[in-house]
Design an enzyme around this catalytic site. Structure first.
Site, mmCIF file in Angstrom:
data_model
loop_
_atom_site.group_PDB
_atom_site.id
_atom_site.type_symbol
_atom_site.label_atom_id
_atom_site.label_comp_id
_atom_site.label_asym_id
_atom_site.label_seq_id
_atom_site.Cartn_x
_atom_site.Cartn_y
_atom_site.Cartn_z
ATOM 1 N N ASP A 115 38.526 0.902 -43.511
ATOM 2 C CA ASP A 115 38.060 2.285 -43.403
ATOM 3 C C ASP A 115 36.613 2.420 -42.971
ATOM 4 O O ASP A 115 36.261 3.311 -42.197
ATOM 5 C CB ASP A 115 38.303 3.036 -44.712
ATOM 6 N N HIS A 134 42.932 -1.030 -45.936
ATOM 7 C CA HIS A 134 42.550 -0.414 -44.672
ATOM 8 C C HIS A 134 41.078 -0.655 -44.349
ATOM 9 O O HIS A 134 40.212 -0.561 -45.220
ATOM 10 C CB HIS A 134 42.808 1.101 -44.758
ATOM 11 N N HIS A 185 34.172 -4.748 -45.118
ATOM 12 C CA HIS A 185 34.528 -3.668 -44.199
ATOM 13 C C HIS A 185 34.600 -2.278 -44.801
ATOM 14 O O HIS A 185 34.875 -1.328 -44.084
ATOM 15 C CB HIS A 185 35.869 -3.995 -43.528
ATOM 16 N N HIS A 186 34.362 -2.130 -46.106
ATOM 17 C CA HIS A 186 34.495 -0.813 -46.720
ATOM 18 C C HIS A 186 33.193 -0.031 -46.810
ATOM 19 O O HIS A 186 33.230 1.197 -46.979
ATOM 20 C CB HIS A 186 35.076 -0.949 -48.129
ATOM 21 N N ALA A 187 32.040 -0.688 -46.743
ATOM 22 C CA ALA A 187 30.772 0.023 -46.892
ATOM 23 C C ALA A 187 30.634 1.090 -45.811
ATOM 24 O O ALA A 187 30.913 0.853 -44.638
ATOM 25 C CB ALA A 187 29.604 -0.953 -46.819
#
Length: 391
Positions: A171, A169, A129-131
């Site tokens: 993000d 998070h 989920h951070h890419a």
């Protein structure tokens, strides 16, 4: 049609390997699937092998120049830029192919739901989920969550709720849809003042035109099962009820566990099991039963992730596992060989009570402060009263 629950998995996803000492080691996926099979969780279940995400799939979430950078990185090296070649995101052979396969798995799971072939689908290799659109971040090359959500939007789904329970998070997904009123992103995570990526404050509520579409509940270090669930139930169900999603997408990182080496929340496997069951109930209540479950973080590779995600698989598949279930001897022996000096648990429980006291409107603890701040930030944007505990 429908009422089916499918698992997306192919051992080729284990090639997404950032290196032997890297925290995100694929052994956690292998051990999870071995444990789920050994306990009969996958008996009679459709296990679908994904194809790599196409360029069209990836371009819904990523910039063309970034795709080219990922493709060329194994030959160009760290000079390719875009967050590649760092300690968090080292370059490895067949990086584009491996990351595309994970993204393709999450897209396939989404397709099963949108087509009506399944009500629930799970891909534990997903949840990266951070890419961001134009760079790698936080162990994540392609953001399969965003790829799957964008694919669903392009194929007729009008309202999607993305709920992120990773300790970090969510993000990248928040950034991807920050100005899109069709997507509600909710993230419960350790407070950004105390943990990377230092985002996810309650005041991050969505861009103009998508006001209230981003919901953030930052929790203080040390938050346990009872506190985590107290915060979740004080905010999330009300917002989901107001938004009325057609599909619930959940990123189920296992790293809020108290033994995770990269963060400081204090959940147990029993608390995580209770959370997964709550997610299933919310999908049924708020999204017509349509639930896409993804993996995510989790760095206690041998003791926590396989047990937590086997409970997740069991919950998605309606194959309930008694927490007191003993771990199969063959699995324990194999894991002990792989794990070296790490002590292996003997059962599917941490022997913790998973209950909680619902929020009553008071602000007597740091968790209550987190609840208050989240409700005041977003509840009015959904027509809800932050001071009325019935909302």
């Amino acid at each position: 049609m429908g009422n089916q629950h499918v698992v997306v998995w192919d051992e080729s996803v284990l090639e997404y390997d950032l290196g032997g000492e890297h925290p995100l080691h694929p052994v956690r996926l292998d051990l999870t699937m071995r444990l789920a099979r050994a306990l009969g969780v996958l008996d009679g279940v459709d296990v679908l092998a994904p194809e790599p995400a196409t360029e069209k799939d990836l371009l819904r979430a990523h910039a063309p120049e970034y795709l080219e950078a990922v493709r060329s990185a194994p030959t160009v090296g760290w000079e390719v830029g875009h967050g590649l070649g760092t300690a968090d995101n080292p370059i490895f052979d067949r990086m584009h192919e491996s990351a595309s396969l994970i993204a393709g798995g999450s897209r396939l799971a989404a397709e099963q739901i949108v087509s009506g072939r399944a009500d629930r689908a799970i891909s534990i290799s997903g949840g990266l989920h951070h890419a961001m659109a134009d760079h790698a971040s936080g162990f994540c090359i392609y953001n399969d969550c965003s790829v799957a959500i964008a694919w669903m939007l392009a194929n007729g789904v009008e309202r999607i709720a993305y709920l992120d329970i990773d300790v970090h998070h969510g993000d990248g997904v928040q950034a991807a849809f920050y100005d899109d009123p069709r997507v509600l992103t909710i993230s419960l995570h350790q407070h950004p003042r105390t943990l990377w990526p230092s985002t996810g404050y309650p005041t991050e509520t969505g861009a103009s035109g998508a006001d209230g579409r981003s919901v953030n509940i930052p929790l203080p270090p040390g938050t346990d099962d009872a506190g985590w669930q107290r915060a979740f139930h004080a905010v999330v169900p009300s917002v989901l009820d107001a938004f009325r999603p057609q599909v619930l997408v959940t990123q189920c990182g296992a790293d809020p566990h108290r033994e995770d080496p990269l963060a400081d929340l204090a959940l147990s496997v029993d608390g995580q099991r209770a959370i997964y069951r709550t997610l299933r109930d919310l999908a049924q209540r708020c999204a017509g039963g349509k639930w896409l479950a993804l993996g995510g973080g989790g760095y206690s590779l041998f003791r926590v992730v396989p047990r937590a995600w086997t409970h997740l698989l069991a919950t998605v598949l309606d194959h309930e596992l008694d927490p007191a279930t003993s771990l199969p001897a063959d699995w324990v022996a194999h894991t002990a060989r792989v794990a070296g000096n790490v002590a292996i648990p003997t059962s599917m429980t941490d022997e913790c009570a998973a209950g909680f006291v619902p929020w009553d409107g008071t602000v007597d603890s740091p968790v209550d402060t987190a609840i208050r701040d989240a409700r005041h930030a977003v509840f009015p944007l959904h027509g809800l009263d932050p001071l009325d505990r019935r909302d």
